[in-house]
Design an enzyme around this catalytic site. Sequence first.
Site, PDB file in Angstrom:
ATOM      1  CB  VAL A 112      -0.962  -0.003   1.204  1.00  0.00           C
ATOM      2  CG1 VAL A 112      -1.722   1.324   1.272  1.00  0.00           C
ATOM      3  CG2 VAL A 112      -1.949  -1.160   1.091  1.00  0.00           C
ATOM      4  N   PRO A 172      10.150   5.789 -20.050  1.00  0.00           N
ATOM      5  CG  PRO A 172      10.877   7.858 -20.833  1.00  0.00           C
ATOM      6  CD  PRO A 172       9.860   6.788 -21.093  1.00  0.00           C
ATOM      7  CG  ASP A 200      11.002  -3.512 -13.921  1.00  0.00           C
ATOM      8  OD1 ASP A 200      10.859  -2.265 -13.873  1.00  0.00           O
ATOM      9  OD2 ASP A 200      11.018  -4.148 -14.986  1.00  0.00           O
ATOM     10  CE  LYS A 226       8.897  -8.161  -1.322  1.00  0.00           C
ATOM     11  NZ  LYS A 226       7.718  -7.696  -0.559  1.00  0.00           N
ATOM     12  N   GLY A 265       9.912  -1.047 -17.334  1.00  0.00           N
ATOM     13  CA  GLY A 265      10.451   0.248 -17.696  1.00  0.00           C
ATOM     14  C   GLY A 265      10.844   0.281 -19.161  1.00  0.00           C
ATOM     15  N   GLY A 266      10.683   1.443 -19.795  1.00  0.00           N
ATOM     16  CA  GLY A 266      11.076   1.579 -21.199  1.00  0.00           C
ATOM     17  C   GLY A 266      10.223   0.746 -22.114  1.00  0.00           C
ATOM     18  CG  ASP A 267      10.018  -1.573 -26.367  1.00  0.00           C
ATOM     19  OD1 ASP A 267       8.978  -1.183 -26.924  1.00  0.00           O
ATOM     20  OD2 ASP A 267      10.523  -2.700 -26.592  1.00  0.00           O
ATOM     21  CB  THR A 306      13.472   2.733 -25.813  1.00  0.00           C
ATOM     22  OG1 THR A 306      14.759   2.474 -25.229  1.00  0.00           O
ATOM     23  CG2 THR A 306      13.685   3.495 -27.107  1.00  0.00           C
ATOM     24  CG  MET A 320      20.818  -1.081 -17.776  1.00  0.00           C
ATOM     25  SD  MET A 320      20.211  -2.777 -17.973  1.00  0.00           S
ATOM     26  CE  MET A 320      20.659  -3.094 -19.685  1.00  0.00           C
TER      27      MET A 320
END
Length: 409
Positions: A23, A179, A202, A224, A255-257, A285, A339
């Site tokens: 929550v 993004p 994620d 996690k 995230g992103g594509d 992306t 990354m």
Amino acid sequence: MNPYPLGLRLEGLRVLVVGGGTVATRRVPALLDAGADVVLVSPHVTPALRAHVDAGRLTWRERRFEPADADDAWLVHVAVSDPVAAQAISDVTAARRIFTVRADDRHAATAWTPAVTRQGPVTVAVLAGGDPVRAVAVRDAIGEQLTAGVLTAGVLDAGLLDAADEGRAGTVALVGSGPGDPELLTVKGRRLLAAADVVVIDRLAAGLLLDELRPEVELVDASKIPYGPSAAQEEINRVLVDRALAGKFVVRLKGGDPYVFGRGGEELLACAAAGVPVVVVPGITSAIAVPSAAGIPVTHRGVAHEFTVVSGHLAPGHAESLVDWAALARLRGTVCVLMGLKNLPAIAAVLQSHGRAPDTPVAVVQEGTTRDQRTLRATLATVADAAKEAALRPPAVVVIGPVVDALVG
């Protein structure tokens, strides 16, 4: 008794959140986006909340609630499931006349969190008498009409109140959230997210989108899952297949594509092997959007007619790396590294060793398209030290090439 609706201006004001679970994970991004000074009290927090702590966006008191925690608070969110503990917190806040939201019992609360949809400068909040299911259905109907730019007199009729039930049972949707800015999620992605029974996220997925989920949605935080990246991916695949075979509509929010270093292909193959149909919703992306948000075009007439996107999560020379850094050094166009912040010193060094000029312009854009976006400009020879000195943190996009300075002047 009908509630009295208000829009709270929380910028710079203390908001206390008690609890560090699902929550709180859903509520905190909206509070941060409103500029609130968020204090989180909980012995434990989710990885998504820990990311906000590590980024310095909120204060975490790593323990159970104490009455003094309510000092100077303008609003309190009680995000714990234990009704006894929640009531004890309510007793403290009531004595101090602080409006309090209760995740465990809306009838015991002095404030409700509405179902919210955001379309540019317009925020629509729906309470529906405290009924969260009806509020979400009305919110989604309004949101669809706002997205289309049309509001009709019959938009809130009884038929559209069932819009939240349009999910495809037994299907998985791989949805790219873009993004970071929640408004960069596609219309289709937002519609499928509103219909989801299960959402697997994620830490790179746009956090504000979680605030718009229906209250009964199962939220699975993939970040996690223990035991390392390979085991974690196997568990993600298992969750997607398991929930879909149980008749749920599952959205994997990435995230992103989904297919740009997002391992979406692996998830699709796992679902296909189990006979689970998959819908893929492309996302914007960060390789293109983040430089653009920082004023850097990845291509520009007379400057660069090509760009290459590579992963930098493995250092040059690593046995498992598939990147040909020597070939990249010989290119005249733009190189976008995702990354790659951790390995930036090695990347800059190997490109120079294979002929890329030390004075080549480089930009590092941290958390692009979000309110925490930061841009550092340097050269290939200086960027590693500059990024370290600036204490830049992931996620970040590294842009290498003359386009970095194309619009500067």
